[in-house]
Scaffold this motif. Structure first.
Motif: not given
Length: 223
Positions: A58-65, A138-144
């Motif tokens: 949930i927190v990651n989705v908020l960071l993505i938004l 190849v990718a980043m996580m939402s926080a980074e």
């Protein structure tokens, strides 16, 4: 780029996510707090029926938004793809967290020395995950990703913005904990220790142990 090489890079990245999740879980089991990046997720899981993995997603989705909001007006197709890629990896990472929480359910240190030992082991495991996550590129996580686009948006240095970001997460976690329970949960001396030493461990592993040459030898086994 050869499709096999691409698949290997993503495999290394996914293995890195697993180690990262395992490290976070070990630090939590040390009972000395948790990492800044998982502090809000952990406090939410302690004060709701949701699992730590679910709260993390949930927190990651908020960071993505939040990233989509940060790139408004300056976004490119590559930016959009990079951010959207974070969704499946965030789901996988969250699943890894819940899996590791389940298999380590009975892990409880019996004294403070064992707690410190478990904390340090967790920091090393987490650092291995970070190195495996960043090596393939190849990718980043939402926080980074959030820190990356925020530092780009406001023309700030990534490292300095990361410190502000981590401090903000810990502050939010403390406030949420006080609101829910009127005491501080999930943030203790272990949180500070993890925040201080993880970067040094990552740097050592990245430059001295888990070099690209070594990882190339390991991945060559997959041929």
């Amino acid at each position: 780029m050869n499709i096999k090489i691409i698949l290997k890079k993503y495999l290394v990245f996914i293995i890195g996510l697993y180690f990262l999740a395992a490290g976070i879980v070990l630090i939590i089991h040390s009972t000395l707090g948790t990492t800044p990046i998982s502090s809000v997720n952990y406090v939410l899981s302690l004060n709701s029926p949701l699992s730590l993995g679910t709260c993390t997603f949930i927190v990651n989705v908020l960071l993505i938004l939040g990233q989509f909001w940060l790139i408004r007006g300056i976004q490119s197709r590559q930016d959009r793809i990079s951010i959207l890629l974070q969704i499946p990896f965030s789901f996988l990472f969250s699943a890894f967290i819940d899996f590791n929480m389940a298999i380590t359910e009975g892990l409880q240190p019996s004294n403070y020395i064992m707690s410190i030992g478990l904390l340090l082991i967790g920091c090393v495991v987490q650092s291995i995950g970070v190195v495996l996550e960043i090596k393939p590129q190849v990718a980043m996580m939402s926080a980074e990703g959030f820190v990356n686009y925020a530092s780009r948006r406001y023309n700030k240095e990534f490292g300095k913005f990361k410190v502000v970001f981590d401090f903000t997460l810990v502050t939010i976690a403390i406030l949420l904990s006080l609101i829910f329970t009127r005491r501080i949960e999930g943030v203790r001396e272990g949180s500070l220790i993890a925040a201080c030493i993880t970067g040094y461990i990552v740097s050592f592993l990245n430059n001295k142990i888990m070099t690209r040459k070594m990882l190339s030898r390991v991945t060559s086994i997959l041929k």
